[in-house]
Design an enzyme around this catalytic site. Structure first.
Site, PDB file in Angstrom:
ATOM      1  N   CYS A  98      -4.195  -0.790  -2.121  1.00  0.00           N
ATOM      2  CA  CYS A  98      -4.264   0.657  -2.328  1.00  0.00           C
ATOM      3  C   CYS A  98      -5.190   0.922  -3.502  1.00  0.00           C
ATOM      4  CB  CYS A  98      -2.854   1.172  -2.638  1.00  0.00           C
ATOM      5  SG  CYS A  98      -2.793   2.897  -3.137  1.00  0.00           S
ATOM      6  N   CYS A 143     -11.920   2.910   0.222  1.00  0.00           N
ATOM      7  CA  CYS A 143     -10.675   3.462   0.771  1.00  0.00           C
ATOM      8  C   CYS A 143     -10.257   2.569   1.924  1.00  0.00           C
ATOM      9  CB  CYS A 143     -10.895   4.890   1.253  1.00  0.00           C
ATOM     10  SG  CYS A 143      -9.516   5.557   2.225  1.00  0.00           S
ATOM     11  N   HIS A 203      -8.912   3.098   4.599  1.00  0.00           N
ATOM     12  CA  HIS A 203      -9.108   3.619   5.957  1.00  0.00           C
ATOM     13  C   HIS A 203     -10.535   3.418   6.463  1.00  0.00           C
ATOM     14  CE1 HIS A 203      -5.320   5.489   5.054  1.00  0.00           C
ATOM     15  NE2 HIS A 203      -5.282   6.201   6.156  1.00  0.00           N
ATOM     16  N   ASP A 209       0.868  -1.181   0.000  1.00  0.00           N
ATOM     17  CA  ASP A 209       0.000   0.000   0.000  1.00  0.00           C
ATOM     18  C   ASP A 209       0.902   1.228   0.000  1.00  0.00           C
ATOM     19  OD1 ASP A 209      -2.274   1.656   0.278  1.00  0.00           O
ATOM     20  OD2 ASP A 209      -2.136   1.631   2.459  1.00  0.00           O
ATOM     21  N   SER A 210       0.332   2.368  -0.341  1.00  0.00           N
ATOM     22  CA  SER A 210       1.109   3.610  -0.269  1.00  0.00           C
ATOM     23  C   SER A 210       1.429   3.982   1.184  1.00  0.00           C
ATOM     24  CB  SER A 210       0.348   4.744  -0.946  1.00  0.00           C
ATOM     25  OG  SER A 210      -0.943   4.872  -0.390  1.00  0.00           O
ATOM     26  N   GLU A 239      -6.641   8.394  10.804  1.00  0.00           N
ATOM     27  CA  GLU A 239      -5.223   8.486  11.153  1.00  0.00           C
ATOM     28  C   GLU A 239      -5.017   9.073  12.547  1.00  0.00           C
ATOM     29  OE1 GLU A 239      -3.016  10.110   7.829  1.00  0.00           O
ATOM     30  OE2 GLU A 239      -3.283   8.206   6.770  1.00  0.00           O
TER      31      GLU A 239
END
Lengths: 274, 274
Positions: free
Chosen positions: A76, A187, A189, A13-14, A155
């Site tokens: 990602c 996404c 997240h 993933d990034s 985050e």
């Protein structure tokens, strides 16, 4: 060169968000060894051009190949939108992305033929899910909704309470007005907000609406894929191991990794240059 | 080559957030013509390396020079941290950044010698304000607090109500614990939350705490600077004009521009390549 079934799975993933995919993989494939690479030094990829993303993805994938992985899972959305074909050709290795499984699950779930995508502005703008869905079903309409607050909220670990709930409600409103009955979390997240999103979606659109977590769907497809190629790890007593590589180790690394992985036992991250 | 006092002021930023600086400039310099350039195609700069930022900033500044500006105001914290000296040398033109004025105002305002900086994670990590403050006063301590939610909130126009207020409260808490009595808003987007930040800061830290908006401080310094060099626009009947350039015109352009500029009359944006 294809490694045997005892070889690890490679995931990249990034950043660290892709650990939600690792979490989903471990749930359905508890015996697989996993090597994870987060290109944390160059996150986010979403603002880069496609050629740059393909180049970065190639570097990540080659790093995983050096660990003799049997299959690569791209965790990602940005990379999954532009790079899987090129990586398959370059590496001669199976490469799975997150977008197709999510799109497939949405097409299977919708009855109204109206599907919502909740993703970052970059992913929505790329129309990657729209293309993937319409390739599978020309009769399905796709409604993209950017949800920019959810990444910083995740985050920061602000995943409960009034603020994420109000944000989720705001982002679901246009999808409710559009009459969607399936919503893809596009996404890495967003699985951290799964319960809130599902609760709010049910409250706003009724109990029929399906929320599809693309981490879970790519994990399920990875399992099927490995089974079909006889690449599943042999049953064994020990749980699968995990190695964690990052191109930069941010200050909040272990806290974020723990949150995304949903596990208190985070292996030490090994820093590498690509 | 220095243009005369009738020449326009040039302002650039990585995106549209710098329009809050234009707003502050127009308040104190109503007769100045302003040329604004937002490098919206390459926003955000915060994730790029310093050499890349200097290169991008040079391209922006040269574009403004082609409009024969008399002075350049850098309305971007990332660029202000790394590029002003180089631009002054390359362009032989006065170049003002946002960081020094904010740092100077904070040092002047603090009585406890404890200053808080509210900024993006990139700006906090760069320590640019810490360096600027300690250059001015070695006895002043700087406490940086990243406030990652405020940029997406501002860009979505979610600048009132419970969500921004709860976010602000969360970010102010560590600064309150540190005992700061001056808080610099070190991001061009944050002036949109000025009232909320000031209210919450007063509620948490008492009425003595000063909130310093770096857009307002750079505007005040620009005015003093122009006056000291006899570069102020001559008094005239008409208000200063405004031209708006962007390297990309995003879908929500006019809405965002209106919000950051605090003006319903947004000039048409002219798209240019750099």
């Amino acid at each position: 060169m294809r490694a045997g079934n005892e070889a690890p799975l490679g995931v990249f993933d990034s950043g660290l968000g892709g650990l939600t995919v690792v979490r989903a993989l471990r749930a359905v494939l508890p015996h697989e060894d996993i090597v994870y690479l987060g290109d944390t030094a160059r996150v986010p990829y979403g603002t880069r051009g496609a050629a740059t993303v393909v180049k970065y993805a190639g570097a990540c994938a080659r790093q995983l190949v050096s660990h003799k992985v049997k299959t690569i899972v791209i965790a990602c959305n940005t990379v999954s939108a532009v790079a899987p074909e090129q990586l398959r050709i370059d590496l001669d290795l199976p490469v799975l992305g997150v977008i197709e499984p999510g799109a497939r699950a949405a097409v299977a779930a919708t009855k109204t033929g109206r599907v919502g995508i909740l993703a970052t502005p970059g992913t929505i703008f790329s129309q990657a899910y729209t293309r993937a869905v319409t390739t599978l079903s020309t009769r399905t309409e796709v409604f993209g909704q950017a949800a920019p607050l959810l990444v910083p909220l995740a985050e920061e670990g602000w995943v409960e309470g009034e603020v994420p709930r109000l944000a989720v409600r705001r982002y679901l409103e246009p999808l409710a007005r559009a009459g969607v009955d399936a919503i893809v979390l596009g996404c890495t997240h967003y699985p951290l907000f799964f319960s809130i999103i599902e609760e709010e979606a049910h409250a706003m659109m009724g109990p029929e609406v399906r929320v599809i977590d693309s981490a879970t769907t790519v994990a399920a497809e990875t399992r099927s894929f490995l089974a079909s190629r006889s690449l599943l790890a042999p049953p064994r007593e020990r749980a699968g191991s995990m190695r964690l590589f990052a191109t930069d180790v941010p200050r909040s690394f272990s806290e974020m990794a723990r949150r995304f992985l949903g596990d208190e036992n985070i292996p030490e991250a090994e820093q590498i240059d690509l």
